[in-house]
Design an enzyme around this catalytic site. Structure first.
Site, PDB file in Angstrom:
ATOM      1  N   GLY A 129       2.661   2.003  10.698  1.00 37.73           N
ATOM      2  CA  GLY A 129       3.596   3.113  10.538  1.00 37.73           C
ATOM      3  C   GLY A 129       4.331   3.492  11.814  1.00 37.73           C
ATOM      4  O   GLY A 129       4.932   4.558  11.895  1.00 37.73           O
TER       5      GLY A 129
ATOM      6  N   SER B 149       3.680  -2.415  10.181  1.00 35.33           N
ATOM      7  CA  SER B 149       5.143  -2.403  10.324  1.00 35.33           C
ATOM      8  C   SER B 149       5.806  -3.722   9.903  1.00 35.33           C
ATOM      9  O   SER B 149       6.765  -4.169  10.527  1.00 35.33           O
ATOM     10  CB  SER B 149       5.533  -2.011  11.751  1.00 35.33           C
ATOM     11  OG  SER B 149       5.111  -0.681  12.016  1.00 35.33           O
TER      12      SER B 149
ATOM     13  N   GLY C 188       2.946  -1.220   4.245  1.00 39.02           N
ATOM     14  CA  GLY C 188       2.942   0.201   3.914  1.00 39.02           C
ATOM     15  C   GLY C 188       4.349   0.692   3.617  1.00 39.02           C
ATOM     16  O   GLY C 188       4.877   0.533   2.527  1.00 39.02           O
ATOM     17  N   GLY C 189       4.991   1.280   4.627  1.00 42.00           N
ATOM     18  CA  GLY C 189       6.295   1.920   4.445  1.00 42.00           C
ATOM     19  C   GLY C 189       7.328   1.058   3.734  1.00 42.00           C
ATOM     20  O   GLY C 189       8.044   1.545   2.845  1.00 42.00           O
TER      21      GLY C 189
ATOM     22  N   GLU D 295      -5.191  -5.157  10.572  1.00 43.25           N
ATOM     23  CA  GLU D 295      -4.140  -4.167  10.763  1.00 43.25           C
ATOM     24  C   GLU D 295      -4.370  -3.444  12.085  1.00 43.25           C
ATOM     25  O   GLU D 295      -5.162  -2.473  12.140  1.00 43.25           O
ATOM     26  CB  GLU D 295      -4.139  -3.151   9.626  1.00 43.25           C
ATOM     27  CG  GLU D 295      -3.901  -3.784   8.268  1.00 43.25           C
ATOM     28  CD  GLU D 295      -3.315  -2.782   7.288  1.00 43.25           C
ATOM     29  OE1 GLU D 295      -2.218  -3.019   6.803  1.00 43.25           O
ATOM     30  OE2 GLU D 295      -3.956  -1.745   7.053  1.00 43.25           O
TER      31      GLU D 295
ATOM     32  N   HIS E 269      -9.303   1.181   5.145  1.00 41.86           N
ATOM     33  CA  HIS E 269      -7.956   1.262   5.714  1.00 41.86           C
ATOM     34  C   HIS E 269      -8.004   2.140   6.965  1.00 41.86           C
ATOM     35  O   HIS E 269      -8.803   3.086   7.039  1.00 41.86           O
ATOM     36  CB  HIS E 269      -6.975   1.843   4.686  1.00 41.86           C
ATOM     37  CG  HIS E 269      -5.558   1.813   5.169  1.00 41.86           C
ATOM     38  ND1 HIS E 269      -5.044   2.816   5.948  1.00 41.86           N
ATOM     39  CD2 HIS E 269      -4.572   0.891   5.019  1.00 41.86           C
ATOM     40  CE1 HIS E 269      -3.783   2.506   6.251  1.00 41.86           C
ATOM     41  NE2 HIS E 269      -3.467   1.340   5.694  1.00 41.86           N
TER      42      HIS E 269
ATOM     43  N   ASN F 295       0.873  -1.178   0.000  1.00 42.17           N
ATOM     44  CA  ASN F 295       0.000   0.000   0.000  1.00 42.17           C
ATOM     45  C   ASN F 295       0.907   1.224   0.000  1.00 42.17           C
ATOM     46  O   ASN F 295       1.534   1.527   1.009  1.00 42.17           O
ATOM     47  CB  ASN F 295      -0.891  -0.030   1.254  1.00 42.17           C
ATOM     48  CG  ASN F 295      -1.641   1.272   1.459  1.00 42.17           C
ATOM     49  OD1 ASN F 295      -1.839   2.035   0.505  1.00 42.17           O
ATOM     50  ND2 ASN F 295      -2.076   1.523   2.680  1.00 42.17           N
ATOM     51  N   TRP F 296       0.974   1.883  -1.124  1.00 41.95           N
ATOM     52  CA  TRP F 296       1.893   3.029  -1.256  1.00 41.95           C
ATOM     53  C   TRP F 296       1.336   4.315  -0.654  1.00 41.95           C
ATOM     54  O   TRP F 296       2.025   5.327  -0.618  1.00 41.95           O
ATOM     55  CB  TRP F 296       2.233   3.254  -2.740  1.00 41.95           C
ATOM     56  CG  TRP F 296       3.140   2.210  -3.312  1.00 41.95           C
ATOM     57  CD1 TRP F 296       3.719   1.164  -2.654  1.00 41.95           C
ATOM     58  CD2 TRP F 296       3.600   2.121  -4.678  1.00 41.95           C
ATOM     59  NE1 TRP F 296       4.505   0.427  -3.517  1.00 41.95           N
ATOM     60  CE2 TRP F 296       4.449   0.996  -4.764  1.00 41.95           C
ATOM     61  CE3 TRP F 296       3.364   2.875  -5.831  1.00 41.95           C
ATOM     62  CZ2 TRP F 296       5.066   0.614  -5.955  1.00 41.95           C
ATOM     63  CZ3 TRP F 296       3.971   2.500  -7.017  1.00 41.95           C
ATOM     64  CH2 TRP F 296       4.819   1.377  -7.078  1.00 41.95           C
ATOM     65  N   LYS F 297       0.106   4.309  -0.239  1.00 42.58           N
ATOM     66  CA  LYS F 297      -0.529   5.506   0.334  1.00 42.58           C
ATOM     67  C   LYS F 297      -0.337   6.689  -0.637  1.00 42.58           C
ATOM     68  O   LYS F 297      -0.397   6.488  -1.838  1.00 42.58           O
ATOM     69  CB  LYS F 297       0.031   5.787   1.740  1.00 42.58           C
ATOM     70  CG  LYS F 297       0.073   4.524   2.606  1.00 42.58           C
ATOM     71  CD  LYS F 297       0.350   4.786   4.050  1.00 42.58           C
ATOM     72  CE  LYS F 297       0.509   3.468   4.781  1.00 42.58           C
ATOM     73  NZ  LYS F 297       0.430   3.593   6.209  1.00 42.58           N
TER      74      LYS F 297
ATOM     75  N   GLU G  88      -6.288   4.530   7.958  1.00 40.77           N
ATOM     76  CA  GLU G  88      -6.197   5.986   7.735  1.00 40.77           C
ATOM     77  C   GLU G  88      -7.520   6.541   7.200  1.00 40.77           C
ATOM     78  O   GLU G  88      -7.892   7.682   7.495  1.00 40.77           O
ATOM     79  CB  GLU G  88      -5.020   6.288   6.793  1.00 40.77           C
ATOM     80  CG  GLU G  88      -3.697   6.134   7.532  1.00 40.77           C
ATOM     81  CD  GLU G  88      -2.559   5.575   6.721  1.00 40.77           C
ATOM     82  OE1 GLU G  88      -2.598   5.676   5.482  1.00 40.77           O
ATOM     83  OE2 GLU G  88      -1.633   5.010   7.316  1.00 40.77           O
TER      84      GLU G  88
HETATM   85  C1  PEP Z   1      -0.555   0.017   5.870  1.00 38.90           C
HETATM   86  O1  PEP Z   1      -0.540   1.164   5.446  1.00 38.90           O
HETATM   87  O2  PEP Z   1      -1.469  -0.730   5.541  1.00 38.90           O
HETATM   88  C2  PEP Z   1       0.530  -0.420   6.752  1.00 38.90           C
HETATM   89  C3  PEP Z   1       0.438  -1.585   7.317  1.00 38.90           C
HETATM   90  O3  PEP Z   1       1.587   0.463   6.937  1.00 38.90           O
HETATM   91  P1  PEP Z   1       3.022   0.127   7.590  1.00 38.90           P
HETATM   92  O4  PEP Z   1       3.503  -1.163   6.985  1.00 38.90           O
HETATM   93  O5  PEP Z   1       3.887   1.276   7.240  1.00 38.90           O
HETATM   94  O6  PEP Z   1       2.820  -0.036   9.065  1.00 38.90           O
END
Ligand code: PEP
Length: 245
Positions: A168, A202, A223-224, A162, A92, A8-10, A94
């Site tokens: 994050g 994470s 994500g990151g 999640e 999600h 997920n590149w956000k 966010e």
């Molecule tokens: C996400 O955005 O779905 C996520 C899990 O982010 P991260 O891996 O950065 O915690």
């Protein structure tokens, strides 16, 4: 089933950076045995589909439930499908916690994805206060219960567990935490509980194999660590090494 490794590149990576990503994204040949999914920003979807050099599915990070209308800034499931998306992230953390998306809206979006033939990847997860108050199960059952009925009209779907406190933050659920939550999600899904349930929060190359080896964990939503092609390739390779199941 093959492990799902989804990025997920956000709000990162415009079209030019997306093309550069796929020039450098070269997981081992073995990683062909995982199901790779990318959720780029909508404006980079075409660049991603056009430049991916490995088999991968693409999705959008959000949809509106209406098919069309006076809804400035929104995109519909039908438009995403027409543009080449196969999946849609829905609910999600966010979207829920920054943009105030409700369980009822998540449910409407699941219905819209099904109508358009997109695979909804529906995100659920508890806040740290809820976990500390012993409310994990109640929260997951409420979130899944809100959209479960709409899954009846969907051909294929996934759920991503999640925990909000792990997104994050660098703090990851243990494999046992993930398994416990995934078992609750499956139970809440009832007869639909054989769908893939992904873990997100994470994930990185160091913890990906242990998480994907845990019972009931069918893959990861990253994500990151999905933004860097070399790092994300290591996670895909970890999923391939764990193997299907
Ligand atoms: C996400 O955005 O779905 C996520 C899990 O982010 P991260 O891996 O950065 O915690």
């Amino acid at each position: 089933m093959a492990k799902v490794v989804a990025g997920n590149w956000k709000m990162n990576h415009g079209p030019a950076v997306t093309e550069g990503f796929f020039e450098r994204f070269r997981p081992d040949a073995n990683a062909g045995s995982v199901r790779l999914v990318f959720f780029p920003p909508d404006l980079s979807l075409a660049a991603g589909i056009g430049s991916a050099r490995v088999p991968a599915d693409f999705g959008v990070q959000n949809i509106h439930w209406e098919a069309a209308g006076a809804l400035t800034g929104e995109i519909s499931a039908e438009m995403a499908k027409e543009a080449g998306a196969a999946l849609a992230l829905i609910g999600h953390s966010e979207r829920r916690h920054v943009f105030g998306e409700t369980d009822a809206e998540v449910d409407r979006k699941v219905g819209a994805a099904g109508r358009a033939g997109l695979v909804p990847v529906v995100c659920v997860g508890e806040l740290i206060e809820e976990r500390k108050a012993g409310r994990l199960e109640e929260v997951l059952r409420r979130q899944v219960g809100a959209f479960r009925a709409s899954l009846g009209a969907v051909e294929e779907f996934m759920v991503a567990y999640e925990p909000v406190w792990a997104i994050g933050t660098g703090e990851t659920a243990t494999p046992d935490d993930a398994s416990e939550a995934h078992a609750i999600v499956r139970d809440a899904l009832g007869s639909l509980g054989r769908a893939p349930v992904l873990y997100g929060g994470s994930v990185n190359p160091a913890n990906a194999a242990a998480l994907m080896s845990a019972p009931d964990v069918d893959g990861v939503l990253v994500g990151g660590a999905s933004l860097d092609p070399e790092v994300f390739a290591r996670i895909a390779e970890a999923g391939a090494a764990v193997g299907p199941g």
